[in-house]
Design a protein around this motif. Structure first.
Motif, PDB file in Angstrom:
ATOM      1  N   VAL A  31       0.843  -1.204   0.000  1.00  0.00           N
ATOM      2  CA  VAL A  31       0.000   0.000   0.000  1.00  0.00           C
ATOM      3  C   VAL A  31       0.874   1.247   0.000  1.00  0.00           C
ATOM      4  N   PHE A  32       1.861   1.301   0.889  1.00  0.00           N
ATOM      5  CA  PHE A  32       2.762   2.445   0.935  1.00  0.00           C
ATOM      6  C   PHE A  32       3.476   2.633  -0.404  1.00  0.00           C
ATOM      7  N   ASP A  33       3.971   1.541  -0.974  1.00  0.00           N
ATOM      8  CA  ASP A  33       4.732   1.643  -2.215  1.00  0.00           C
ATOM      9  C   ASP A  33       3.854   2.063  -3.390  1.00  0.00           C
ATOM     10  N   LEU A  34       2.618   1.586  -3.429  1.00  0.00           N
ATOM     11  CA  LEU A  34       1.709   2.001  -4.499  1.00  0.00           C
ATOM     12  C   LEU A  34       1.419   3.495  -4.423  1.00  0.00           C
ATOM     13  N   PHE A  35       1.226   3.997  -3.221  1.00  0.00           N
ATOM     14  CA  PHE A  35       1.022   5.437  -3.074  1.00  0.00           C
ATOM     15  C   PHE A  35       2.306   6.202  -3.416  1.00  0.00           C
ATOM     16  N   GLY A  36       3.431   5.731  -2.906  1.00  0.00           N
ATOM     17  CA  GLY A  36       4.672   6.464  -3.067  1.00  0.00           C
ATOM     18  C   GLY A  36       5.174   6.530  -4.490  1.00  0.00           C
ATOM     19  N   ASP A  37       4.986   5.453  -5.255  1.00  0.00           N
ATOM     20  CA  ASP A  37       5.555   5.400  -6.610  1.00  0.00           C
ATOM     21  C   ASP A  37       4.537   5.640  -7.717  1.00  0.00           C
ATOM     22  N   TYR A  38       3.224   5.572  -7.385  1.00  0.00           N
ATOM     23  CA  TYR A  38       2.225   5.672  -8.442  1.00  0.00           C
ATOM     24  C   TYR A  38       1.081   6.629  -8.093  1.00  0.00           C
ATOM     25  N   LEU A  39       0.387   6.364  -6.999  1.00  0.00           N
ATOM     26  CA  LEU A  39      -0.830   7.104  -6.707  1.00  0.00           C
ATOM     27  C   LEU A  39      -0.557   8.563  -6.357  1.00  0.00           C
ATOM     28  N   ARG A  40       0.623   8.868  -5.846  1.00  0.00           N
ATOM     29  CA  ARG A  40       0.940  10.265  -5.520  1.00  0.00           C
ATOM     30  C   ARG A  40       0.938  11.124  -6.784  1.00  0.00           C
ATOM     31  N   TYR A  41       1.178  10.512  -7.930  1.00  0.00           N
ATOM     32  CA  TYR A  41       1.197  11.245  -9.197  1.00  0.00           C
ATOM     33  C   TYR A  41      -0.150  11.164  -9.922  1.00  0.00           C
ATOM     34  N   ARG A  42      -1.140  10.589  -9.252  1.00  0.00           N
ATOM     35  CA  ARG A  42      -2.476  10.457  -9.829  1.00  0.00           C
ATOM     36  C   ARG A  42      -3.516  10.978  -8.852  1.00  0.00           C
ATOM     37  N   GLY A  43      -3.231  12.131  -8.287  1.00  0.00           N
ATOM     38  CA  GLY A  43      -4.156  12.775  -7.363  1.00  0.00           C
ATOM     39  C   GLY A  43      -3.934  12.442  -5.907  1.00  0.00           C
ATOM     40  N   GLY A  44      -3.098  11.451  -5.627  1.00  0.00           N
ATOM     41  CA  GLY A  44      -2.759  11.121  -4.247  1.00  0.00           C
ATOM     42  C   GLY A  44      -3.829  10.370  -3.491  1.00  0.00           C
ATOM     43  N   GLU A  45      -4.838   9.861  -4.199  1.00  0.00           N
ATOM     44  CA  GLU A  45      -5.892   9.099  -3.527  1.00  0.00           C
ATOM     45  C   GLU A  45      -6.404   8.018  -4.469  1.00  0.00           C
ATOM     46  N   VAL A  46      -7.140   7.074  -3.883  1.00  0.00           N
ATOM     47  CA  VAL A  46      -7.646   5.959  -4.685  1.00  0.00           C
ATOM     48  C   VAL A  46      -8.919   5.420  -4.047  1.00  0.00           C
ATOM     49  N   ARG A  47      -9.875   5.038  -4.886  1.00  0.00           N
ATOM     50  CA  ARG A  47     -11.081   4.372  -4.380  1.00  0.00           C
ATOM     51  C   ARG A  47     -10.709   2.976  -3.891  1.00  0.00           C
ATOM     52  N   LEU A  48     -11.488   2.483  -2.952  1.00  0.00           N
ATOM     53  CA  LEU A  48     -11.204   1.164  -2.393  1.00  0.00           C
ATOM     54  C   LEU A  48     -11.176   0.101  -3.476  1.00  0.00           C
ATOM     55  N   ARG A  49     -12.110   0.141  -4.417  1.00  0.00           N
ATOM     56  CA  ARG A  49     -12.124  -0.896  -5.445  1.00  0.00           C
ATOM     57  C   ARG A  49     -10.912  -0.792  -6.367  1.00  0.00           C
ATOM     58  N   GLY A  50     -10.390   0.424  -6.550  1.00  0.00           N
ATOM     59  CA  GLY A  50      -9.160   0.587  -7.319  1.00  0.00           C
ATOM     60  C   GLY A  50      -7.967   0.001  -6.590  1.00  0.00           C
ATOM     61  N   LEU A  51      -7.928   0.232  -5.274  1.00  0.00           N
ATOM     62  CA  LEU A  51      -6.849  -0.328  -4.463  1.00  0.00           C
ATOM     63  C   LEU A  51      -6.926  -1.849  -4.441  1.00  0.00           C
ATOM     64  N   VAL A  52      -8.137  -2.368  -4.332  1.00  0.00           N
ATOM     65  CA  VAL A  52      -8.329  -3.831  -4.354  1.00  0.00           C
ATOM     66  C   VAL A  52      -7.813  -4.405  -5.674  1.00  0.00           C
ATOM     67  N   ALA A  53      -8.111  -3.741  -6.788  1.00  0.00           N
ATOM     68  CA  ALA A  53      -7.672  -4.224  -8.098  1.00  0.00           C
ATOM     69  C   ALA A  53      -6.156  -4.191  -8.221  1.00  0.00           C
ATOM     70  N   LEU A  54      -5.536  -3.142  -7.694  1.00  0.00           N
ATOM     71  CA  LEU A  54      -4.070  -3.049  -7.742  1.00  0.00           C
ATOM     72  C   LEU A  54      -3.429  -4.124  -6.878  1.00  0.00           C
ATOM     73  N   MET A  55      -3.966  -4.335  -5.693  1.00  0.00           N
ATOM     74  CA  MET A  55      -3.391  -5.333  -4.782  1.00  0.00           C
ATOM     75  C   MET A  55      -3.583  -6.741  -5.320  1.00  0.00           C
ATOM     76  N   ASP A  56      -4.612  -6.932  -6.146  1.00  0.00           N
ATOM     77  CA  ASP A  56      -4.828  -8.247  -6.756  1.00  0.00           C
ATOM     78  C   ASP A  56      -3.677  -8.612  -7.694  1.00  0.00           C
TER      79      ASP A  56
END
Length: 268
Positions: free
Chosen positions: A7-32
């Motif tokens: 979770v930390f790495d997804l935010f740090g390397d990707y999501l911070r450059y895409r608004g800095g937030e993510v819907r739960l279902r988006g996070l679930v899809a990424l973690m899958d």
């Protein structure tokens, strides 16, 4: 790779450059992508929110997650240690931290030692820690609200080059660290050819890039980033750092493209 770290790495390397937030279902899809089930993502997200690492807000029927300010500070500090190296030649000056913590506050003493190690200090003796870099102010700032901690910061030079190398050898396990650097170098340097050829794509690029960060990042936090004159012969740390930066950059476009694809398909 542990779900919390992912979770930390997804935010740090990707999501911070895409608004800095993510819907739960988006996070679930990424973690899958890393074979982390939805139930685990929900538990980890709730736990991180309770511990103050994640903020959450409702957007209709959706939960939207973002990192807290404390999390961003931790990520930024960690990113600097992982990606940056001290510039310029060493001025030959050691920066020393001498601390005193009451015997009853053992947990606080351990916290101080972990912070010193995190900042690249090495233990010269029981309560004396040294670094070739001036990070004493960061130590003071971290424990400014702890009156039980007394910190004295000194700047000094040794008797010469031989003494400097001896102090470095006693303060850090350089042979052990160099062995781990060499093993990781042997693992990732042969992969550069595929990365350069664009042979790793989509999900594979995302997983490979996250694995690269996971494998590499623990070493810089044990590495004092010593100047060359204090390092043992055959030091592999700088060579691995160059391989890491190149691999991280080569996989970037494919990994980021796949993140956009996954989030888009999940609707957020």
């Amino acid at each position: 790779m542990k779900p919390r770290s992912l979770v930390f790495d997804l935010f740090g390397d990707y999501l911070r450059y895409r608004g800095g937030e993510v819907r739960l279902r988006g996070l679930v899809a990424l973690m899958d992508c890393f074979d982390v089930p939805e139930s685990t993502v929900r538990v980890v997200s709730a736990r991180m929110r309770k511990e103050g690492w994640l903020d959450a807000r409702r957007e209709g029927r959706e939960t939207v997650y973002a990192l807290t300010d404390a999390s961003w500070r931790l990520l930024d500090e960690g990113r600097e240690r992982i990606f940056a190296r001290a510039p310029g030649p060493w001025d030959g000056q050691w920066h020393m931290v001498i601390y005193s913590v009451p015997e009853a506050d053992r947990a606080l003493r351990e916290q101080l030692r972990k912070k010193l190690s995190w900042l690249g200090f090495g233990m010269l003796s029981a309560s004396v820690w040294i670094s070739p870099h001036d990070r004493s102010a960061q130590v003071r700032e971290s424990f400014a609200d702890q009156p039980a901690v007394r910190i004295d910061a000194l700047h000094a030079r040794s008797e010469g080059a031989a003494a400097d190398r001896d102090m470095a050898a006693r303060s850090w396990d350089l042979p052990g660290l160099n062995k781990e650097y060499g093993e990781l170098l042997d693992r990732y340097r042969p992969r550069l050819a595929d990365y350069r050829a664009g042979a790793v794509r989509g999900r594979g690029a995302l997983v490979e890039r996250m694995r690269l960060i996971h494998d590499y990042r623990l070493l810089p936090f044990r590495d004092p980033d010593l100047p060359p004159e204090l390092l043992p012969e055959g030091w592999a740390g700088r060579r691995l750092h160059e391989v890491f930066l190149e691999a991280h950059g080569l996989l970037r476009a494919e990994a980021e493209g796949y993140v956009d694809e996954v989030i888009g398909a999940a609707g957020g």
